[in-house]
Design a protein around this motif. Structure first.
Motif, PDB file in Angstrom:
ATOM      1  N   VAL A  32     117.075  61.503  88.772  1.00  0.00           N
ATOM      2  CA  VAL A  32     118.010  60.372  88.724  1.00  0.00           C
ATOM      3  C   VAL A  32     118.089  59.792  90.126  1.00  0.00           C
ATOM      4  O   VAL A  32     118.581  60.440  91.054  1.00  0.00           O
ATOM      5  N   ILE A  33     117.595  58.579  90.273  1.00  0.00           N
ATOM      6  CA  ILE A  33     117.472  57.931  91.577  1.00  0.00           C
ATOM      7  C   ILE A  33     118.490  56.805  91.670  1.00  0.00           C
ATOM      8  O   ILE A  33     118.572  55.956  90.779  1.00  0.00           O
ATOM      9  N   ALA A  34     119.279  56.810  92.738  1.00  0.00           N
ATOM     10  CA  ALA A  34     120.330  55.811  92.894  1.00  0.00           C
ATOM     11  C   ALA A  34     120.728  55.726  94.359  1.00  0.00           C
ATOM     12  O   ALA A  34     120.241  56.492  95.200  1.00  0.00           O
ATOM     13  N   LEU A  88     110.231  61.328  79.627  1.00  0.00           N
ATOM     14  CA  LEU A  88     110.976  60.670  80.696  1.00  0.00           C
ATOM     15  C   LEU A  88     110.895  61.486  81.979  1.00  0.00           C
ATOM     16  O   LEU A  88     111.278  62.652  82.018  1.00  0.00           O
ATOM     17  N   GLU A  89     110.391  60.860  83.043  1.00  0.00           N
ATOM     18  CA  GLU A  89     110.272  61.520  84.342  1.00  0.00           C
ATOM     19  C   GLU A  89     111.358  61.091  85.320  1.00  0.00           C
ATOM     20  O   GLU A  89     111.723  61.863  86.205  1.00  0.00           O
ATOM     21  N   ALA A  90     111.856  59.867  85.187  1.00  0.00           N
ATOM     22  CA  ALA A  90     112.826  59.376  86.173  1.00  0.00           C
ATOM     23  C   ALA A  90     113.725  58.311  85.568  1.00  0.00           C
ATOM     24  O   ALA A  90     113.309  57.548  84.695  1.00  0.00           O
ATOM     25  N   ILE A  91     114.960  58.300  86.052  1.00  0.00           N
ATOM     26  CA  ILE A  91     115.952  57.285  85.708  1.00  0.00           C
ATOM     27  C   ILE A  91     116.351  56.601  87.004  1.00  0.00           C
ATOM     28  O   ILE A  91     116.750  57.268  87.971  1.00  0.00           O
ATOM     29  N   LEU A  92     116.240  55.287  87.051  1.00  0.00           N
ATOM     30  CA  LEU A  92     116.585  54.520  88.246  1.00  0.00           C
ATOM     31  C   LEU A  92     117.824  53.684  87.975  1.00  0.00           C
ATOM     32  O   LEU A  92     117.907  52.996  86.946  1.00  0.00           O
TER      33      LEU A  92
END
Length: 249
Positions: free
Chosen positions: A78-80, A50-54
């Motif tokens: 973690v992008i938000a 896992l590289e990113a969570i959107l």
């Protein structure tokens, strides 16, 4: 540049979907992880890291799995929404509408789509070669419907739906809940003479009988059969949303 990006969905809870972007390498990203365990199992089974969570918005059935995922992959971004940092506290990269990111070798664009919540955002994975764009719209646009107006106004939701409708008819729509059959049964009651809605409802009911997801949809399908997308003004959308909120079909 990575190979073509694949979008997979993981059904969780009663009607949520977690979306996984992967392809061409060992990296993956997830959108709106409600829970962690099935996502971890899915990724590990395929040898993905896992590289990113959107996140599209702050509701727990969209962010609840993030702590568990970070325990397993603490390096994941973690992008938000930057404006919603208090309610999405684990974010490492705050974004706003118009921002462009690179994810798994692909370009990703952020769109502001308030209405369901104040700071709701969507992500558009921009197309390459002959691929269609991929839209991850959380709870703003549903297949056959739209999100409840918990914090926003009909004017905001109308504007958000119009922005998404302008993305192009081939854009695939990955909405975060399996609400399609109910939305279309309601729409068919509202417009019993609408053959496009009736035909789509019949196809969706067959999919559900076979245990298949009805996601993704497309912008073209929504323009043809989604009463909220077709609303002419905020007053019409307000009336439709109020009727659907009370519908118990």
């Amino acid at each position: 540049m990575h190979a073509a990006t694949t979008v997979s969905l993981i059904p969780v809870l009663s009607d949520n979907y977690v979306f996984v972007l992967h392809g061409g390498g060992s990296g993956a990203a997830v959108v709106d992880p409600a829970v962690a365990e099935p996502v971890i199992a899915w990724l590990e089974e395929r040898g993905l890291e896992l590289e990113a969570i959107l996140h599209t918005h702050h509701h727990n059935d969209h962010i609840g799995g993030t702590p568990g995922l970070l325990q397993r992959w603490p390096q994941a971004a973690v992008i938000a929404s930057a404006a919603d940092r208090e309610r999405i506290p684990l974010q490492t990269q705050g974004v706003q509408g118009g921002d462009r990111l690179t994810l798994l070798g692909r370009h990703l664009r952020v769109v502001e789509v308030p209405g369901h919540t104040r700071h709701h955002i969507a992500y558009v994975l921009e197309p390459q070669a002959e691929e269609a764009a991929e839209l991850f719209c959380g709870d703003t646009l549903f297949a056959g419907g739209c999100g409840r107006l918990f914090e926003g106004t009909p004017e905001q939701m109308l504007s958000s739906l119009q922005s998404l409708s302008a993305l192009g008819t081939s854009t695939r729509v990955w909405c975060a809940h399996e609400y399609t059959e109910g939305n279309l049964r309601w729409a068919a009651e509202r417009e019993p003479g609408n053959s496009a809605i009736a035909e789509r409802l019949a196809a969706v009911q067959q999919q559900r009988r076979e245990g298949q997801p009805t996601i993704p949809s497309s912008i073209g399908v929504e323009l043809a059969t989604n009463l909220f997308v077709r609303a002419q003004d905020a007053a019409a959308l307000r009336q439709l949303r109020g009727h659907k909120d009370l519908w118990r079909g």
